[in-house]
Design a protein around this motif. Structure first.
Motif, PDB file in Angstrom:
ATOM      1  N   THR A  13      -7.810   0.347 -43.880  1.00  0.00           N
ATOM      2  CA  THR A  13      -7.539   1.957 -43.765  1.00  0.00           C
ATOM      3  C   THR A  13      -8.602   2.599 -43.170  1.00  0.00           C
ATOM      4  O   THR A  13      -8.511   3.872 -43.246  1.00  0.00           O
ATOM      5  CB  THR A  13      -7.252   2.465 -45.658  1.00  0.00           C
ATOM      6  N   ASN A  14      -9.622   2.208 -43.121  1.00  0.00           N
ATOM      7  CA  ASN A  14     -10.875   2.852 -42.190  1.00  0.00           C
ATOM      8  C   ASN A  14     -10.592   2.775 -40.598  1.00  0.00           C
ATOM      9  O   ASN A  14     -11.023   3.617 -40.037  1.00  0.00           O
ATOM     10  CB  ASN A  14     -12.288   2.134 -42.710  1.00  0.00           C
ATOM     11  N   THR A  15     -10.267   1.460 -40.352  1.00  0.00           N
ATOM     12  CA  THR A  15     -10.123   1.343 -38.738  1.00  0.00           C
ATOM     13  C   THR A  15      -9.083   0.382 -38.545  1.00  0.00           C
ATOM     14  O   THR A  15      -9.145  -0.612 -38.950  1.00  0.00           O
ATOM     15  CB  THR A  15     -11.553   0.654 -38.179  1.00  0.00           C
ATOM     16  N   GLU A  35     -11.729  -1.679 -30.523  1.00  0.00           N
ATOM     17  CA  GLU A  35     -12.822  -1.889 -29.781  1.00  0.00           C
ATOM     18  C   GLU A  35     -13.848  -0.920 -29.768  1.00  0.00           C
ATOM     19  O   GLU A  35     -13.404   0.317 -29.361  1.00  0.00           O
ATOM     20  CB  GLU A  35     -12.710  -2.441 -28.291  1.00  0.00           C
ATOM     21  N   THR A  36     -14.950  -1.219 -30.031  1.00  0.00           N
ATOM     22  CA  THR A  36     -15.820  -0.032 -30.499  1.00  0.00           C
ATOM     23  C   THR A  36     -17.149   0.167 -29.317  1.00  0.00           C
ATOM     24  O   THR A  36     -17.619   0.964 -29.256  1.00  0.00           O
ATOM     25  CB  THR A  36     -16.532  -0.153 -31.866  1.00  0.00           C
ATOM     26  N   GLU A  37     -17.101  -1.002 -28.472  1.00  0.00           N
ATOM     27  CA  GLU A  37     -18.138  -1.058 -27.592  1.00  0.00           C
ATOM     28  C   GLU A  37     -17.656  -0.916 -26.110  1.00  0.00           C
ATOM     29  O   GLU A  37     -16.409  -1.415 -25.899  1.00  0.00           O
ATOM     30  CB  GLU A  37     -19.092  -2.361 -27.843  1.00  0.00           C
ATOM     31  N   PRO A  38     -18.480  -0.547 -25.130  1.00  0.00           N
ATOM     32  CA  PRO A  38     -17.701  -0.685 -23.669  1.00  0.00           C
ATOM     33  C   PRO A  38     -17.667  -2.279 -23.411  1.00  0.00           C
ATOM     34  O   PRO A  38     -18.385  -3.074 -23.586  1.00  0.00           O
ATOM     35  CB  PRO A  38     -19.029  -0.247 -23.077  1.00  0.00           C
ATOM     36  N   HIS A  65     -10.088  -4.856 -30.390  1.00  0.00           N
ATOM     37  CA  HIS A  65     -10.974  -5.830 -30.423  1.00  0.00           C
ATOM     38  C   HIS A  65     -10.265  -7.232 -30.874  1.00  0.00           C
ATOM     39  O   HIS A  65     -10.150  -7.368 -32.164  1.00  0.00           O
ATOM     40  CB  HIS A  65     -12.134  -5.539 -31.301  1.00  0.00           C
ATOM     41  N   LEU A  66      -9.825  -7.738 -29.973  1.00  0.00           N
ATOM     42  CA  LEU A  66      -8.838  -9.233 -30.401  1.00  0.00           C
ATOM     43  C   LEU A  66      -9.669 -10.199 -30.776  1.00  0.00           C
ATOM     44  O   LEU A  66      -9.976 -11.161 -29.904  1.00  0.00           O
ATOM     45  CB  LEU A  66      -7.938  -9.286 -29.285  1.00  0.00           C
ATOM     46  N   ASP A  67     -10.123 -10.306 -32.087  1.00  0.00           N
ATOM     47  CA  ASP A  67     -11.015 -11.292 -32.463  1.00  0.00           C
ATOM     48  C   ASP A  67     -10.579 -11.338 -34.013  1.00  0.00           C
ATOM     49  O   ASP A  67     -11.286 -10.398 -34.782  1.00  0.00           O
ATOM     50  CB  ASP A  67     -12.522 -10.926 -32.420  1.00  0.00           C
ATOM     51  N   PRO A  68     -10.364 -12.531 -34.441  1.00  0.00           N
ATOM     52  CA  PRO A  68      -9.940 -13.777 -33.867  1.00  0.00           C
ATOM     53  C   PRO A  68      -9.030 -13.720 -32.811  1.00  0.00           C
ATOM     54  O   PRO A  68      -8.243 -12.853 -32.836  1.00  0.00           O
ATOM     55  CB  PRO A  68      -9.963 -14.733 -35.037  1.00  0.00           C
ATOM     56  N   GLU A  69      -9.008 -14.585 -31.878  1.00  0.00           N
ATOM     57  CA  GLU A  69      -8.200 -14.612 -30.862  1.00  0.00           C
ATOM     58  C   GLU A  69      -7.233 -16.036 -30.971  1.00  0.00           C
ATOM     59  O   GLU A  69      -7.605 -17.024 -31.244  1.00  0.00           O
ATOM     60  CB  GLU A  69      -8.943 -14.753 -29.427  1.00  0.00           C
TER      61      GLU A  69
END
Length: 241
Positions: A13-15, A35-38, A65-69
């Motif tokens: 509910t946060n992200t 994804e929060t980083e470049p 941010h597809l992790d785990p993949e």
């Protein structure tokens, strides 16, 4: 005998503001975090994933941010996971080839809950890796031979402009999967209540915000957890027959 660690992953509910859904038959949808980083390589957006989850319109074009993949999941190529946070990276780094990393997520209950589901939301195991090799620390990653580094080439942390993982995991395809049905970790009364997988099988007390913490399982507990998962014995999550 194999040991295991289970860690929290996925949307909340946060992200990005919603949880993935879980249905009464155990089916669920894994929703990654933003994804929060470049990034140095292209990554999919929420719109690209074409999810059933009702996401806020303003996040659809946000990279994920597809992790785990997982290869079973859109845009997934390998079973890989990376983590930059010591609280999760340290217990994962203590694992070895043949041990297990499990992934759990908080999921929103859809419609009337089944008898084994918490109302509103709960924590559920959604996938796991049987480790194909010992975990790789972030410091050791750059010294890996090219063939070994290829195992992690599609991982989200490797795709960032600045590599930041403290640990990297590679799953054996024969013993790893994004599950078809979710396995509950919450009790049937509330998502904040832990069931016996947490309180009896893991080393966690089940008190406080246990659904945010790494859960450690010794060899005997790991074997029982794998058996519960293999047989879809949801009742075994709450009591032994």
């Amino acid at each position: 005998m194999s040991r295991a660690v289970a860690i929290n992953v996925g949307a909340n509910t946060n992200t990005p503001g919603v949880r993935g859904p879980v249905w009464a038959d155990g089916r669920f949808e894994y929703v990654p975090i933003p994804e929060t980083e470049p990034v140095a390589e292209p990554v999919p957006t929420y719109a690209d994933l074409d999810l059933a989850t009702d996401l806020p319109a303003d996040v659809l074009d946000t990279p994920v941010h597809l992790d785990p993949e997982f290869p079973e999941y859109p845009y997934g190529e390998r079973y890989s996971y990376g983590d930059p946070h010591g609280v999760k990276a340290r217990p994962l780094a203590d694992l070895a080839t043949g041990d297990y990393a499990f992934f759990y997520a908080t999921l929103a209950t859809v419609d009337e809950p089944a008898s084994w589901q918490a109302p509103e939301w709960g924590a559920y195991l959604i996938g796991g890796f049987e480790l194909a090799r010992d975990p790789v620390t972030g410091a050791a990653y750059s010294d890996l031979p090219p063939a070994d580094r290829e195992l992690f080439a599609s991982n989200a942390h490797v795709k960032r402009e600045t590599f930041d993982a403290e640990v990297l995991l590679a799953g054996d395809p024969d013993g790893s999967a994004l599950y078809e049905t979710a396995l509950p970790l919450s009790g049937r009364a509330a998502g904040t209540d832990a069931n016996r997988i947490v309180t009896e099988l893991s080393s966690d007390s089940g008190k406080g915000p246990w659904w945010r913490r790494p859960l450690r399982f010794d060899a005997e507990a790991t074997a029982e957890l794998l058996a519960i998962r293999r047989n879809d014995r949801f009742t075994d999550c709450f009591y032994r027959d």
